[in-house]
Design a protein around this motif. Structure first.
Motif, PDB file in Angstrom:
ATOM      1  N   VAL A 148       0.842  -1.200   0.000  1.00 39.55           N
ATOM      2  CA  VAL A 148       0.000   0.000   0.000  1.00 39.55           C
ATOM      3  C   VAL A 148       0.876   1.249   0.000  1.00 39.55           C
ATOM      4  N   ALA A 149       1.936   1.241   0.801  1.00 38.36           N
ATOM      5  CA  ALA A 149       2.783   2.419   0.970  1.00 38.36           C
ATOM      6  C   ALA A 149       3.517   2.791  -0.316  1.00 38.36           C
ATOM      7  N   ALA A 150       4.167   1.819  -0.945  1.00 42.36           N
ATOM      8  CA  ALA A 150       4.982   2.122  -2.125  1.00 42.36           C
ATOM      9  C   ALA A 150       4.144   2.688  -3.281  1.00 42.36           C
ATOM     10  N   PRO A 151       3.014   2.070  -3.671  1.00 46.14           N
ATOM     11  CA  PRO A 151       2.204   2.665  -4.736  1.00 46.14           C
ATOM     12  C   PRO A 151       1.702   4.069  -4.399  1.00 46.14           C
ATOM     13  N   LEU A 152       1.345   4.299  -3.133  1.00 47.17           N
ATOM     14  CA  LEU A 152       0.890   5.635  -2.743  1.00 47.17           C
ATOM     15  C   LEU A 152       1.991   6.658  -2.976  1.00 47.17           C
ATOM     16  N   VAL A 153       3.201   6.333  -2.580  1.00 49.60           N
ATOM     17  CA  VAL A 153       4.337   7.245  -2.762  1.00 49.60           C
ATOM     18  C   VAL A 153       4.612   7.493  -4.237  1.00 49.60           C
ATOM     19  N   TYR A 154       4.632   6.434  -5.036  1.00 53.99           N
ATOM     20  CA  TYR A 154       4.989   6.562  -6.449  1.00 53.99           C
ATOM     21  C   TYR A 154       3.861   7.153  -7.291  1.00 53.99           C
ATOM     22  N   SER A 155       2.674   7.244  -6.725  1.00 53.51           N
ATOM     23  CA  SER A 155       1.559   7.883  -7.448  1.00 53.51           C
ATOM     24  C   SER A 155       1.453   9.364  -7.115  1.00 53.51           C
ATOM     25  N   SER A 156       2.486   9.924  -6.515  1.00 53.60           N
ATOM     26  CA  SER A 156       2.455  11.340  -6.133  1.00 53.60           C
ATOM     27  C   SER A 156       2.174  12.249  -7.328  1.00 53.60           C
ATOM     28  N   THR A 157       2.715  11.904  -8.482  1.00 53.50           N
ATOM     29  CA  THR A 157       2.511  12.739  -9.672  1.00 53.50           C
ATOM     30  C   THR A 157       1.032  12.860 -10.003  1.00 53.50           C
ATOM     31  N   THR A 158       0.343  11.732 -10.060  1.00 56.77           N
ATOM     32  CA  THR A 158      -1.072  11.766 -10.422  1.00 56.77           C
ATOM     33  C   THR A 158      -1.964  12.149  -9.242  1.00 56.77           C
ATOM     34  N   SER A 159      -1.433  12.101  -8.037  1.00 56.11           N
ATOM     35  CA  SER A 159      -2.223  12.495  -6.874  1.00 56.11           C
ATOM     36  C   SER A 159      -2.293  14.007  -6.714  1.00 56.11           C
ATOM     37  N   VAL A 160      -1.172  14.688  -6.990  1.00 55.63           N
ATOM     38  CA  VAL A 160      -1.124  16.123  -6.678  1.00 55.63           C
ATOM     39  C   VAL A 160      -0.643  17.002  -7.821  1.00 55.63           C
ATOM     40  N   ALA A 161       0.022  16.457  -8.835  1.00 55.10           N
ATOM     41  CA  ALA A 161       0.703  17.302  -9.818  1.00 55.10           C
ATOM     42  C   ALA A 161       0.133  17.233 -11.229  1.00 55.10           C
ATOM     43  N   LEU A 162      -1.046  16.630 -11.403  1.00 59.42           N
ATOM     44  CA  LEU A 162      -1.623  16.573 -12.746  1.00 59.42           C
ATOM     45  C   LEU A 162      -2.000  17.941 -13.284  1.00 59.42           C
ATOM     46  N   VAL A 163      -2.061  18.922 -12.392  1.00 60.14           N
ATOM     47  CA  VAL A 163      -2.350  20.284 -12.827  1.00 60.14           C
ATOM     48  C   VAL A 163      -1.295  20.782 -13.812  1.00 60.14           C
ATOM     49  N   VAL A 164      -0.066  20.262 -13.726  1.00 56.10           N
ATOM     50  CA  VAL A 164       1.014  20.741 -14.603  1.00 56.10           C
ATOM     51  C   VAL A 164       0.789  20.323 -16.057  1.00 56.10           C
ATOM     52  N   PRO A 165       0.635  19.029 -16.386  1.00 55.81           N
ATOM     53  CA  PRO A 165       0.363  18.697 -17.786  1.00 55.81           C
ATOM     54  C   PRO A 165      -0.960  19.271 -18.280  1.00 55.81           C
ATOM     55  N   LEU A 166      -1.943  19.363 -17.401  1.00 49.23           N
ATOM     56  CA  LEU A 166      -3.220  19.962 -17.789  1.00 49.23           C
ATOM     57  C   LEU A 166      -3.027  21.425 -18.160  1.00 49.23           C
ATOM     58  N   LEU A 167      -2.254  22.132 -17.353  1.00 48.79           N
ATOM     59  CA  LEU A 167      -1.977  23.543 -17.610  1.00 48.79           C
ATOM     60  C   LEU A 167      -1.151  23.716 -18.875  1.00 48.79           C
ATOM     61  N   PHE A 168      -0.187  22.825 -19.084  1.00 47.03           N
ATOM     62  CA  PHE A 168       0.618  22.910 -20.311  1.00 47.03           C
ATOM     63  C   PHE A 168      -0.267  22.777 -21.547  1.00 47.03           C
ATOM     64  N   GLY A 169      -1.159  21.784 -21.545  1.00 48.72           N
ATOM     65  CA  GLY A 169      -2.040  21.601 -22.696  1.00 48.72           C
ATOM     66  C   GLY A 169      -2.915  22.813 -22.953  1.00 48.72           C
ATOM     67  N   ALA A 170      -3.425  23.406 -21.873  1.00 52.93           N
ATOM     68  CA  ALA A 170      -4.265  24.599 -22.024  1.00 52.93           C
ATOM     69  C   ALA A 170      -3.461  25.770 -22.587  1.00 52.93           C
ATOM     70  N   LEU A 171      -2.235  25.947 -22.095  1.00 52.89           N
ATOM     71  CA  LEU A 171      -1.387  27.040 -22.593  1.00 52.89           C
ATOM     72  C   LEU A 171      -0.977  26.804 -24.042  1.00 52.89           C
ATOM     73  N   LEU A 172      -0.761  25.543 -24.409  1.00 53.24           N
ATOM     74  CA  LEU A 172      -0.408  25.215 -25.792  1.00 53.24           C
ATOM     75  C   LEU A 172      -1.502  25.667 -26.745  1.00 53.24           C
ATOM     76  N   ALA A 173      -2.747  25.522 -26.320  1.00 55.62           N
ATOM     77  CA  ALA A 173      -3.880  25.874 -27.179  1.00 55.62           C
ATOM     78  C   ALA A 173      -4.185  27.367 -27.162  1.00 55.62           C
ATOM     79  N   THR A 174      -3.948  28.032 -26.043  1.00 56.06           N
ATOM     80  CA  THR A 174      -4.388  29.426 -25.900  1.00 56.06           C
ATOM     81  C   THR A 174      -3.300  30.451 -26.177  1.00 56.06           C
ATOM     82  N   SER A 175      -2.037  30.027 -26.227  1.00 62.09           N
ATOM     83  CA  SER A 175      -0.950  31.006 -26.343  1.00 62.09           C
ATOM     84  C   SER A 175      -1.025  31.811 -27.636  1.00 62.09           C
ATOM     85  N   GLU A 176      -1.432  31.160 -28.735  1.00 63.20           N
ATOM     86  CA  GLU A 176      -1.486  31.888 -29.999  1.00 63.20           C
ATOM     87  C   GLU A 176      -2.651  32.879 -30.040  1.00 63.20           C
TER      88      GLU A 176
END
Length: 274
Positions: free
Chosen positions: A58-86
């Motif tokens: 239980v512990a190891a998967p929880l630790v290694y899923s940190s990216t999808t637990s808290v940081a998915l805002v980064v790729p989501l934000l990148f995709g939005a900026l890719l579309a809106t920057s122009e």
């Protein structure tokens, strides 16, 4: 295919000529490092966990899923900026003069969003292991780095980040307003969906619907997450919902992303450009 290749090349040049992509990468890396290290310390420290540390499975998967637990805002934000920057910098007209077929331009951005989203996923996966595994080992919890399940989790993290970047691209292409896209991304990921997932667990019908929220689908795809890991220990905790299968979670994310892109292609991207 040649036109698509040129469109992808042009998009990559545009992305890598700006600082946004690597600033987001640094933010993601720092965010995941702090989160993974903190999770690892918390789940493996007997002083913080009453009778003892969490089991390694239980512990190891929880630790290694940190990216999808808290940081998915980064790729989501990148995709939005890719579309809106122009739209933000009014460079869309030269882009369409160079390649009048808008479907080719959109397809090029779709590919770039997936590639850069996957890159963010790789960064997050590597950092989560680098920051979390030593802490787990230091407290006597097996980091399980040789386990196929953990390796699969890290691979699915990369896929999830790619799909979230595509989701951001669809949202940004639909809205076109960079400020609106940033506000919606931050508010939804940091406040709205977490609250909805917790509240939805109170009733059977809402819990069923909540399984199809992007974050819940991501936990299902990856196979771990904060609420998912809590549910493994105690399914009666409020906010814990029955997850989808991994395939279903991936399909939900893909359908949501492509639906937004298709809606933008059918509406926003058909408008005349000043």
């Amino acid at each position: 295919m040649r036109a698509l290749g040129r469109a992808v090349h042009a998009e990559l040049l545009r992305v890598f000529s700006l600082r946004t992509w690597w600033i987001l990468a640094v933010v993601l890396g720092l965010y995941v490092a702090v989160t993974a290290g903190g999770f690892a310390f918390f789940v493996s420290s007997s002083e913080l966990n009453g009778p003892g540390p969490l089991p390694a499975e239980v512990a190891a998967p929880l630790v290694y899923s940190s990216t999808t637990s808290v940081a998915l805002v980064v790729p989501l934000l990148f995709g939005a900026l890719l579309a809106t920057s122009e739209y933000r910098w009014r460079t869309l007209t030269p882009t369409l003069l160079a390649q009048p077929r808008r479907v080719v331009v959109l397809a090029g951005r779709l590919i770039v969003a997936l590639v850069l989203g996957a890159l963010y996923g790789v960064i997050g996966a590597v950092v989560s292991v680098a920051a979390g595994a030593p802490v787990l080992a230091a407290f006597g919890t097996d980091p399980l780095l040789a386990e196929p399940e953990v390796l699969g989790l890290l691979a699915r993290t990369v896929l999830a980040c790619a799909l979230w970047s595509l989701l951001g691209l669809g949202l940004g292409a639909l809205l076109t307003s960079q400020i609106a896209a940033i506000v919606i991304v931050l508010v939804f990921t940091q406040f709205v969906e977490p609250i909805l997932r917790i509240v939805a667990g109170a009733a059977e019908w809402s819990a069923e619907a909540a399984r199809y929220l992007p974050g819940a689908a991501t936990d299902s795809l990856v196979g771990a997450g904060i609420l998912a890991s809590i549910g493994q220990l105690d399914p009666t905790v409020p906010g814990v919902i029955e997850p989808l299968t991994r395939l279903e979670g991936g399909l939900v994310l893909a359908v949501l992303s492509l639906a937004l892109v298709a809606l933008a292609a059918a509406t926003t991207l058909r408008r005349d450009v000043d």
